[in-house]
Design a protein around this motif. Structure first.
Motif, PDB file in Angstrom:
ATOM      1  N   THR A   1     -27.583 -53.120 -63.579  1.00  0.00           N
ATOM      2  CA  THR A   1     -26.536 -52.976 -64.593  1.00  0.00           C
ATOM      3  C   THR A   1     -26.725 -53.971 -65.729  1.00  0.00           C
ATOM      4  O   THR A   1     -26.608 -53.621 -66.914  1.00  0.00           O
ATOM      5  CB  THR A   1     -25.145 -53.174 -63.954  1.00  0.00           C
ATOM      6  OG1 THR A   1     -24.992 -52.251 -62.877  1.00  0.00           O
ATOM      7  CG2 THR A   1     -24.044 -52.946 -64.977  1.00  0.00           C
ATOM      8  N   GLU A   2     -27.020 -55.222 -65.378  1.00  0.00           N
ATOM      9  CA  GLU A   2     -27.188 -56.257 -66.400  1.00  0.00           C
ATOM     10  C   GLU A   2     -28.376 -55.944 -67.309  1.00  0.00           C
ATOM     11  O   GLU A   2     -28.309 -56.150 -68.525  1.00  0.00           O
ATOM     12  CB  GLU A   2     -27.381 -57.615 -65.720  1.00  0.00           C
ATOM     13  CG  GLU A   2     -27.209 -58.812 -66.624  1.00  0.00           C
ATOM     14  CD  GLU A   2     -25.781 -59.077 -67.032  1.00  0.00           C
ATOM     15  OE1 GLU A   2     -25.553 -59.980 -67.845  1.00  0.00           O
ATOM     16  OE2 GLU A   2     -24.861 -58.360 -66.555  1.00  0.00           O
ATOM     17  N   SER A   3     -29.450 -55.428 -66.741  1.00  0.00           N
ATOM     18  CA  SER A   3     -30.627 -55.071 -67.542  1.00  0.00           C
ATOM     19  C   SER A   3     -30.272 -54.006 -68.571  1.00  0.00           C
ATOM     20  O   SER A   3     -30.675 -54.076 -69.740  1.00  0.00           O
ATOM     21  CB  SER A   3     -31.753 -54.567 -66.643  1.00  0.00           C
ATOM     22  OG  SER A   3     -32.177 -55.563 -65.742  1.00  0.00           O
ATOM     23  N   MET A   4     -29.513 -52.992 -68.147  1.00  0.00           N
ATOM     24  CA  MET A   4     -29.158 -51.896 -69.048  1.00  0.00           C
ATOM     25  C   MET A   4     -28.148 -52.330 -70.110  1.00  0.00           C
ATOM     26  O   MET A   4     -28.199 -51.883 -71.253  1.00  0.00           O
ATOM     27  CB  MET A   4     -28.615 -50.716 -68.245  1.00  0.00           C
ATOM     28  CG  MET A   4     -29.670 -50.030 -67.383  1.00  0.00           C
ATOM     29  SD  MET A   4     -29.104 -48.464 -66.671  1.00  0.00           S
ATOM     30  CE  MET A   4     -27.770 -49.030 -65.604  1.00  0.00           C
ATOM     31  N   LEU A   5     -27.231 -53.231 -69.739  1.00  0.00           N
ATOM     32  CA  LEU A   5     -26.214 -53.663 -70.693  1.00  0.00           C
ATOM     33  C   LEU A   5     -26.766 -54.642 -71.726  1.00  0.00           C
ATOM     34  O   LEU A   5     -26.486 -54.537 -72.919  1.00  0.00           O
ATOM     35  CB  LEU A   5     -25.037 -54.313 -69.946  1.00  0.00           C
ATOM     36  CG  LEU A   5     -24.152 -53.360 -69.141  1.00  0.00           C
ATOM     37  CD1 LEU A   5     -23.088 -54.153 -68.386  1.00  0.00           C
ATOM     38  CD2 LEU A   5     -23.491 -52.326 -70.045  1.00  0.00           C
ATOM     39  N   ARG A   6     -27.551 -55.592 -71.264  1.00  0.00           N
ATOM     40  CA  ARG A   6     -28.076 -56.614 -72.170  1.00  0.00           C
ATOM     41  C   ARG A   6     -29.176 -56.078 -73.080  1.00  0.00           C
ATOM     42  O   ARG A   6     -29.385 -56.586 -74.185  1.00  0.00           O
ATOM     43  CB  ARG A   6     -28.609 -57.805 -71.375  1.00  0.00           C
ATOM     44  CG  ARG A   6     -27.520 -58.690 -70.787  1.00  0.00           C
ATOM     45  CD  ARG A   6     -28.119 -59.895 -70.097  1.00  0.00           C
ATOM     46  NE  ARG A   6     -27.094 -60.801 -69.615  1.00  0.00           N
ATOM     47  CZ  ARG A   6     -26.590 -61.820 -70.322  1.00  0.00           C
ATOM     48  NH1 ARG A   6     -27.030 -62.055 -71.551  1.00  0.00           N
ATOM     49  NH2 ARG A   6     -25.670 -62.609 -69.802  1.00  0.00           N
ATOM     50  N   LEU A   7     -29.908 -55.085 -72.597  1.00  0.00           N
ATOM     51  CA  LEU A   7     -31.042 -54.555 -73.365  1.00  0.00           C
ATOM     52  C   LEU A   7     -30.850 -53.065 -73.626  1.00  0.00           C
ATOM     53  O   LEU A   7     -31.771 -52.267 -73.479  1.00  0.00           O
ATOM     54  CB  LEU A   7     -32.345 -54.806 -72.596  1.00  0.00           C
ATOM     55  CG  LEU A   7     -32.652 -56.268 -72.260  1.00  0.00           C
ATOM     56  CD1 LEU A   7     -33.798 -56.369 -71.278  1.00  0.00           C
ATOM     57  CD2 LEU A   7     -32.970 -57.064 -73.523  1.00  0.00           C
ATOM     58  N   GLU A   8     -29.651 -52.685 -74.022  1.00  0.00           N
ATOM     59  CA  GLU A   8     -29.301 -51.276 -74.184  1.00  0.00           C
ATOM     60  C   GLU A   8     -30.257 -50.540 -75.116  1.00  0.00           C
ATOM     61  O   GLU A   8     -30.653 -49.402 -74.854  1.00  0.00           O
ATOM     62  CB  GLU A   8     -27.867 -51.156 -74.709  1.00  0.00           C
ATOM     63  CG  GLU A   8     -27.368 -49.722 -74.785  1.00  0.00           C
ATOM     64  CD  GLU A   8     -25.917 -49.644 -75.230  1.00  0.00           C
ATOM     65  OE1 GLU A   8     -25.410 -48.514 -75.363  1.00  0.00           O
ATOM     66  OE2 GLU A   8     -25.292 -50.704 -75.440  1.00  0.00           O
ATOM     67  N   SER A   9     -30.659 -51.184 -76.205  1.00  0.00           N
ATOM     68  CA  SER A   9     -31.540 -50.523 -77.181  1.00  0.00           C
ATOM     69  C   SER A   9     -32.911 -50.203 -76.594  1.00  0.00           C
ATOM     70  O   SER A   9     -33.596 -49.295 -77.059  1.00  0.00           O
ATOM     71  CB  SER A   9     -31.696 -51.395 -78.431  1.00  0.00           C
ATOM     72  OG  SER A   9     -32.289 -52.648 -78.089  1.00  0.00           O
ATOM     73  N   GLU A  10     -33.316 -50.962 -75.557  1.00  0.00           N
ATOM     74  CA  GLU A  10     -34.626 -50.741 -74.940  1.00  0.00           C
ATOM     75  C   GLU A  10     -34.674 -49.423 -74.166  1.00  0.00           C
ATOM     76  O   GLU A  10     -35.748 -48.902 -73.883  1.00  0.00           O
ATOM     77  CB  GLU A  10     -34.966 -51.897 -73.988  1.00  0.00           C
ATOM     78  CG  GLU A  10     -35.288 -53.202 -74.669  1.00  0.00           C
ATOM     79  CD  GLU A  10     -36.662 -53.200 -75.309  1.00  0.00           C
ATOM     80  OE1 GLU A  10     -37.490 -52.330 -74.948  1.00  0.00           O
ATOM     81  OE2 GLU A  10     -36.914 -54.057 -76.159  1.00  0.00           O
ATOM     82  N   PHE A  11     -33.491 -48.887 -73.810  1.00  0.00           N
ATOM     83  CA  PHE A  11     -33.442 -47.697 -72.964  1.00  0.00           C
ATOM     84  C   PHE A  11     -32.918 -46.478 -73.715  1.00  0.00           C
ATOM     85  O   PHE A  11     -32.471 -45.514 -73.088  1.00  0.00           O
ATOM     86  CB  PHE A  11     -32.571 -47.973 -71.741  1.00  0.00           C
ATOM     87  CG  PHE A  11     -33.064 -49.107 -70.890  1.00  0.00           C
ATOM     88  CD1 PHE A  11     -34.150 -48.946 -70.045  1.00  0.00           C
ATOM     89  CD2 PHE A  11     -32.457 -50.354 -70.948  1.00  0.00           C
ATOM     90  CE1 PHE A  11     -34.612 -49.989 -69.261  1.00  0.00           C
ATOM     91  CE2 PHE A  11     -32.903 -51.411 -70.172  1.00  0.00           C
ATOM     92  CZ  PHE A  11     -33.988 -51.228 -69.327  1.00  0.00           C
ATOM     93  N   SER A  12     -32.994 -46.500 -75.029  1.00  0.00           N
ATOM     94  CA  SER A  12     -32.421 -45.408 -75.830  1.00  0.00           C
ATOM     95  C   SER A  12     -33.174 -44.090 -75.656  1.00  0.00           C
ATOM     96  O   SER A  12     -32.605 -43.007 -75.839  1.00  0.00           O
ATOM     97  CB  SER A  12     -32.395 -45.800 -77.308  1.00  0.00           C
ATOM     98  OG  SER A  12     -33.702 -46.099 -77.769  1.00  0.00           O
ATOM     99  N   ARG A  13     -34.438 -44.147 -75.276  1.00  0.00           N
ATOM    100  CA  ARG A  13     -35.255 -42.924 -75.155  1.00  0.00           C
ATOM    101  C   ARG A  13     -35.221 -42.336 -73.748  1.00  0.00           C
ATOM    102  O   ARG A  13     -35.632 -41.201 -73.543  1.00  0.00           O
ATOM    103  CB  ARG A  13     -36.706 -43.224 -75.542  1.00  0.00           C
ATOM    104  CG  ARG A  13     -36.913 -43.576 -77.002  1.00  0.00           C
ATOM    105  CD  ARG A  13     -38.359 -43.982 -77.252  1.00  0.00           C
ATOM    106  NE  ARG A  13     -39.284 -42.957 -76.818  1.00  0.00           N
ATOM    107  CZ  ARG A  13     -40.600 -43.163 -76.639  1.00  0.00           C
ATOM    108  NH1 ARG A  13     -41.106 -44.370 -76.814  1.00  0.00           N
ATOM    109  NH2 ARG A  13     -41.383 -42.172 -76.261  1.00  0.00           N
ATOM    110  N   GLU A  14     -34.754 -43.114 -72.778  1.00  0.00           N
ATOM    111  CA  GLU A  14     -34.786 -42.672 -71.383  1.00  0.00           C
ATOM    112  C   GLU A  14     -33.538 -41.840 -71.064  1.00  0.00           C
ATOM    113  O   GLU A  14     -32.416 -42.315 -71.241  1.00  0.00           O
ATOM    114  CB  GLU A  14     -34.869 -43.875 -70.439  1.00  0.00           C
ATOM    115  CG  GLU A  14     -36.242 -44.512 -70.361  1.00  0.00           C
ATOM    116  CD  GLU A  14     -36.672 -45.213 -71.629  1.00  0.00           C
ATOM    117  OE1 GLU A  14     -35.815 -45.842 -72.294  1.00  0.00           O
ATOM    118  OE2 GLU A  14     -37.867 -45.125 -71.988  1.00  0.00           O
TER     119      GLU A  14
END
Length: 300
Positions: free
Chosen positions: A70-83
């Motif tokens: 959860t922390e990975s997705m929240l803190r780096l939300e822009s990194e997962f925009s394509r997934e």
């Protein structure tokens, strides 16, 4: 059918001879079996390591899986925009070294051999032998396959919620070890009202698939063909195993392995040179600046 045959190889030629034999067996079995199967490989630089996804390697990591994901997705939300799916996000996390419940495998035996031949120093300051593991399994799963979706979302449950889920399944079915759980209509009506089941299916948005998901078993391994939107995954012909409960690890290590190939520590350097001759090296398997850097360091 799992042969569990073990071999030791000292050269690339030895390794390719075994792979050729495996391919002959595969062709023969395909002519007799309607299930589509393929060989999957994994190379580990230390032969004694248990096959285990990174999130299960330390108890404190597994206990904090929900926080890590959860922390990975929240803190780096822009990194997962394509997934699109959580599975694809877990693949990206795995790519950057974040612990996940995924296990890297490949359809390329040479890629697995390359990783098995990497240097590893034991606690006694000795070079260790490497190991290539081979599985021969049916493949049918993708990032949006219902069972894969639900197993991905196990990573969003806290440890006590995972324990509760096991208790619920044991309550209704007596065990979590059954590969297929027999669901009666009345049982299903009660099961879907359980709090942890409601939370898991709401996370995964898979309510309508619940019978199929439970029947598929959370205590099995899925081989998943990822979206090849990553240069490393493409270069390494990467696939992933995704696990449900940690109890599956024993099955992964013993009951599903088709063959093991051991690489003596004294032969690793020469095999890496032979692989380089045919274009299998850090530069081709890691087609980015990191791979170029490592390739230059190794060569010069």
């Amino acid at each position: 059918m799992h042969h569990q045959a073990n071999n030791t190889v000292e050269s690339l030629a030895d390794f390719l001879r075994i792979i050729k034999e495996r391919k002959k067996i595969e062709e023969k079995e395909l002519s007799q079996d309607t299930k589509e199967k393929s060989f999957f490989y994994r190379g580990q630089s230390n032969y004694s390591w248990t096959i285990k996804p990174s999130i299960f390697r330390k108890p404190e990591l597994h206990e904090k899986e929900e926080y890590i994901t959860t922390e990975s997705m929240l803190r780096l939300e822009s990194e997962f925009s394509r997934e699109r799916t959580l599975f694809e996000k877990l693949v990206k996390m795995q790519h950057f070294g974040i612990p996940t419940r995924l296990l890297d495998v490949t359809t390329s035996p040479l890629t697995a051999l390359f990783f098995a031949c990497q240097e590893h120093i034991s606690d006694h300051q000795l070079q260790t032998d490497g190991m290539v593991f081979i599985w021969h399994l049916p493949f049918r799963d993708f990032p949006d396959t219902p069972t894969v979706v639900v197993k991905s979302h196990l990573s969003r449950l806290r440890k006590e919620e995972k324990d509760e889920l096991k208790s619920v399944l044991k309550k209704y079915f007596g065990s979590i070890d059954n590969e297929f759980l027999d669901i009666k209509n009345g049982t299903l009506c009660s099961l879907i009202r359980e709090k942890v089941i409601v939370k898991l299916t709401s996370f995964a948005n898979q309510d309508i698939y619940l019978p199929k998901i439970i029947l598929g078993g959370l205590n099995q391994v899925n081989i998943v063909r990822p979206t090849w939107n990553n240069t490393r995954i493409t270069a390494q012909q990467g696939w992933f195993m995704i696990l449900g409960f940690e109890e599956i690890i024993e099955k992964l290590n013993e009951r599903t392995i088709y063959q093991k190939i051991r690489i003596p520590a004294s032969c690793k350097e020469n095999i890496l040179k032979e692989l380089d001759y045919i274009g299998v090296n850090h530069l081709t398997l890691f087609p980015d600046l990191h791979g170029m850097s490592q390739y230059i360091k190794n060569r010069f």
